[in-house]
Scaffold this motif. Structure first.
Motif, short mmCIF file in Angstrom:
data_model
loop_
_atom_site.label_atom_id
_atom_site.label_comp_id
_atom_site.label_asym_id
_atom_site.label_seq_id
_atom_site.Cartn_x
_atom_site.Cartn_y
_atom_site.Cartn_z
N GLU A 217 0.83 -1.21 0.00
CA GLU A 217 0.00 0.00 0.00
C GLU A 217 0.86 1.26 0.00
N PHE A 218 1.90 1.24 0.83
CA PHE A 218 2.80 2.39 0.92
C PHE A 218 3.46 2.66 -0.43
N LEU A 219 3.99 1.61 -1.06
CA LEU A 219 4.72 1.77 -2.32
C LEU A 219 3.80 2.23 -3.46
N ILE A 220 2.63 1.65 -3.55
CA ILE A 220 1.69 2.04 -4.61
C ILE A 220 1.41 3.54 -4.53
N ASP A 221 1.21 4.03 -3.32
CA ASP A 221 0.95 5.46 -3.13
C ASP A 221 2.20 6.28 -3.43
N TYR A 222 3.34 5.82 -2.98
CA TYR A 222 4.62 6.51 -3.15
C TYR A 222 5.00 6.63 -4.63
N PHE A 223 4.77 5.56 -5.38
CA PHE A 223 5.18 5.52 -6.79
C PHE A 223 4.41 6.52 -7.66
N LYS A 224 3.31 7.06 -7.14
CA LYS A 224 2.47 7.96 -7.94
C LYS A 224 3.14 9.31 -8.20
N TYR A 225 4.12 9.65 -7.37
CA TYR A 225 4.66 11.02 -7.40
C TYR A 225 6.04 11.08 -8.05
N ALA A 226 6.21 12.02 -8.96
CA ALA A 226 7.51 12.28 -9.60
C ALA A 226 7.99 13.65 -9.11
N PRO A 227 9.05 13.71 -8.33
CA PRO A 227 9.52 15.00 -7.80
C PRO A 227 9.79 16.05 -8.88
N SER A 228 10.28 15.61 -10.03
CA SER A 228 10.58 16.57 -11.10
C SER A 228 9.31 17.24 -11.63
#
Length: 310
Positions: A217-228
């Motif tokens: 769950e944590f990773l799925i949410d985390y992977f959504k964001y691209a800092p650039s």
């Protein structure tokens, strides 16, 4: 009488100059979650600009230590002391996965956005404190992205410190591939499967610590964001800093963030590693994680002081 008055003025002046920073423990709540932190400042010199430090991934505490991994670098504590000496108040806090009182809650639910929510709670708690003249967010490593997502309109300045430029799944694959190309390819397959299906059917045993079921769950949410992409949305002053001795987040990430928001200022610090220590000799990088004896980068302190106060 004149001589006595001069002596009294001299003693008062020296007392103020020599006055050390004090530490104030502050417990911040985000609903039922506890976020205990420490505020460092020199009393009598208020209002001061405030730095809120958001640490990186895993479970480093408010001082930058992880006893479970024998990490005792104390780098956040050292940075706080250095900035407080420059009349800059400094607040750092334990993430929700550090505080034992939160363990039951996070065992039931814990995603990346929770860390962002916690950072917003910290900002909201401190933004109206009349002891502070401004707020600067300093996001370190994973905290760089957290800071980008948390600032909204509550913050005056933002610093990305050793922050990734690409989505976390791409960064993980890159880092693993640098060690083992074949394992990196498997990590890519795992990340893609997790994003598309929400699960990984056949887990490589060498990647369980990263892609284990408890982390899905944590990773799925985390992977959504691209800092650039997220940094493009920031319209307050931005300072991007990376060390040339950082083997976890290379300087190319800092350059990519800067390219995404050309209004930012980019500075690369020679001989600074990922935990903000000055590394002069080969082989010192790893040992700097296990002891507080390595000095915090003086150039970093100078850069932050100038940026926060300008």
């Amino acid at each position: 009488m004149k001589a006595i008055a001069i002596l009294i003025a001299y003693l008062i002046m020296n007392f103020v100059i020599a006055q050390p920073a004090i530490s104030e423990d502050i417990l911040i709540w985000n609903d039922s979650l506890q976020l205990p932190g420490t505020l460092k400042f020199i009393p009598g010199k208020m209002p001061q600009p405030l730095v809120i430090f958001i640490q990186g991934s895993g479970n480093p505490d408010r001082n930058g230590n992880q006893p479970s991994f024998n990490v005792h670098a104390d780098y956040i504590n050292q940075l706080g002391d250095a900035l407080a000496a420059q009349d800059i108040a400094f607040f750092s806090y334990d993430k929700r996965n550090v505080t034992k009182a939160n363990f039951k809650s996070i065992s039931e639910h814990y995603i990346f956005s929770d860390i962002v929510s916690d950072a917003k709670a910290v900002i909201n708690n401190l933004k109206d404190d009349n002891r502070f003249s401004s707020i600067t967010i300093v996001g370190h490593s994973q905290g760089s992205l957290v800071g980008m997502l948390a600032i909204e309109d509550q913050v005056d300045k933002y610093v990305s410190l050793a922050g990734l430029s690409e989505a976390a799944d791409n960064a993980f694959v890159r880092q693993i591939s640098n060690q083992n190309e074949e394992l990196g390819e498997i990590a890519r397959q795992h990340a893609d499967e997790l994003k598309s299906t929400g699960d990984i059917k056949e887990m490589n045993i060498l990647l369980v610590s990263l892609f284990g079921k408890a982390n899905h769950e944590f990773l799925i949410d985390y992977f959504k964001y691209a800092p650039s992409e997220e940094i493009k949305k920031i319209n307050i002053p931005i300072l991007i800093i990376n060390g040339t001795k950082d083997i976890q987040v290379p300087v190319d990430d800092a350059k990519a963030l800067h390219a995404s928001n050309p209004n930012s200022k980019l500075v690369l610090i020679d001989n600074m590693n990922h935990i903000l220590k000055t590394i002069e000799t080969e082989g010192s990088d790893l040992s700097s994680y296990y002891t507080p004896d390595y000095p915090i980068s003086e150039e970093l302190v100078t850069l932050l002081t100038e940026f926060v106060k300008e």
